[in-house]
Write a protein that holds these residues in place. Structure first.
Motif, short mmCIF file in Angstrom:
data_model
loop_
_atom_site.label_atom_id
_atom_site.label_comp_id
_atom_site.label_asym_id
_atom_site.label_seq_id
_atom_site.Cartn_x
_atom_site.Cartn_y
_atom_site.Cartn_z
N TYR A 1 -2.08 -27.11 23.95
CA TYR A 1 -2.81 -28.58 23.02
C TYR A 1 -1.80 -28.97 22.12
CZ TYR A 1 -6.53 -31.14 20.54
OH TYR A 1 -6.82 -31.82 20.23
N SER A 2 -1.05 -28.95 21.18
CA SER A 2 -0.33 -29.87 20.51
C SER A 2 0.81 -30.57 20.83
CB SER A 2 0.11 -28.89 19.00
OG SER A 2 -0.78 -28.31 18.42
N TRP B 1 -2.95 -23.39 21.64
CA TRP B 1 -2.37 -23.95 19.84
C TRP B 1 -1.27 -24.92 20.52
CZ3 TRP B 1 1.21 -24.46 16.77
CH2 TRP B 1 1.45 -25.43 15.98
N ALA B 2 -0.91 -24.08 21.11
CA ALA B 2 0.76 -24.96 21.19
C ALA B 2 0.73 -25.68 22.38
CB ALA B 2 2.28 -24.15 21.42
N VAL C 1 5.46 -25.06 19.47
CA VAL C 1 4.89 -26.39 20.48
C VAL C 1 6.19 -26.53 20.70
CG1 VAL C 1 4.37 -29.02 19.85
CG2 VAL C 1 3.48 -26.66 18.59
N THR D 1 -0.82 -33.07 22.69
CA THR D 1 -1.65 -33.91 22.38
C THR D 1 -0.43 -35.48 21.65
OG1 THR D 1 -2.73 -32.50 21.36
CG2 THR D 1 -2.71 -34.75 19.88
N MET D 2 1.03 -34.68 21.38
CA MET D 2 2.01 -35.71 20.98
C MET D 2 2.96 -35.99 22.70
SD MET D 2 4.20 -32.92 18.79
CE MET D 2 4.22 -33.21 17.22
N ASN E 1 5.08 -21.97 14.35
CA ASN E 1 3.76 -22.98 15.25
C ASN E 1 5.34 -24.08 15.23
OD1 ASN E 1 1.90 -22.04 13.51
ND2 ASN E 1 2.09 -22.95 12.43
N GLN E 2 6.25 -24.71 14.54
CA GLN E 2 6.96 -25.37 14.98
C GLN E 2 8.09 -25.26 16.31
OE1 GLN E 2 9.92 -25.97 11.72
NE2 GLN E 2 8.93 -27.81 11.04
#
Length: 130
Positions: A94-95, A91-92, A43, A98-99, A39-40
Motif C-alpha cells: 500500500y505504501s 502495508w508495504a 516498502v 501510494t508513493m 518499515n523503510q
C-alpha cells in the motif's frame, strides 16, 4: 526514504535492486533491524512488484521481492508472527503504491533512465530533474 541503491538489473529473471545492505552498511545477516529500518526496507522491497501490478496484467518479479522482504522481516528486533508479517507485506505494498502514484512523474523519469541502462548517478539525476 533515504535508502541508497548500489545497483540494479533489468535482465529477465534477474530484475533486482541492491539496497538493503548498502543502507545498513553491512550484510543483513550480521544484525537485527529496528522497526524504522524494517518499515523503510519493506516498502522498497515491495516497490518493484507493486509497480508491475499497477502497470501490467501479470507480475513476474514478485518472488524475488517477497524473498527480499522475508529476509528483512527475519532480521526484526522483535519476532514477528505470521499475521504481523502478512500485515507488514500489505502495508508495504500500500505504501509503495501510494508513493508511486504521488511521485508518478519522477517514477516515469526513473523508468526511462533505467531502460537506457543509466548509471545510478544518472538515475538519481533523472528523478531530481523531473
Amino acid at each position: 526514504m533515504r535508502v541508497p541503491v548500489t545497483g540494479y538489473s533489468l535482465d529477465i529473471g534477474k530484475a533486482h535492486t541492491d539496497f538493503a545492505e548498502a543502507k545498513l552498511q553491512q550484510r543483513l545477516v550480521e544484525r537485527k533491524l529496528s522497526d524504522e529500518e524494517i518499515n523503510q526496507l519493506a516498502v522498497v522491497a515491495m516497490a518493484g512488484a507493486t509497480a508491475e501490478a499497477m502497470n501490467y496484467d501479470q507480475v513476474q518479479g514478485q518472488v524475488a521481492d517477497l524473498t527480499d522482504l522475508q529476509r528483512i522481516l527475519q532480521r526484526s528486533e522483535q519476532k514477528l508472527s505470521n499475521a504481523q508479517q502478512q500485515n507488514m507485506t500489505r502495508w508495504a505494498v500500500y505504501s509503495a503504491a501510494t508513493m508511486l502514484t504521488k511521485y508518478k512523474k519522477e517514477y516515469q523519469a526513473l523508468q526511462t533512465a533505467m531502460q537506457q541502462r543509466a548509471s545510478i548517478d544518472k538515475c538519481v539525476a533523472a528523478i531530481e530533474q523531473s
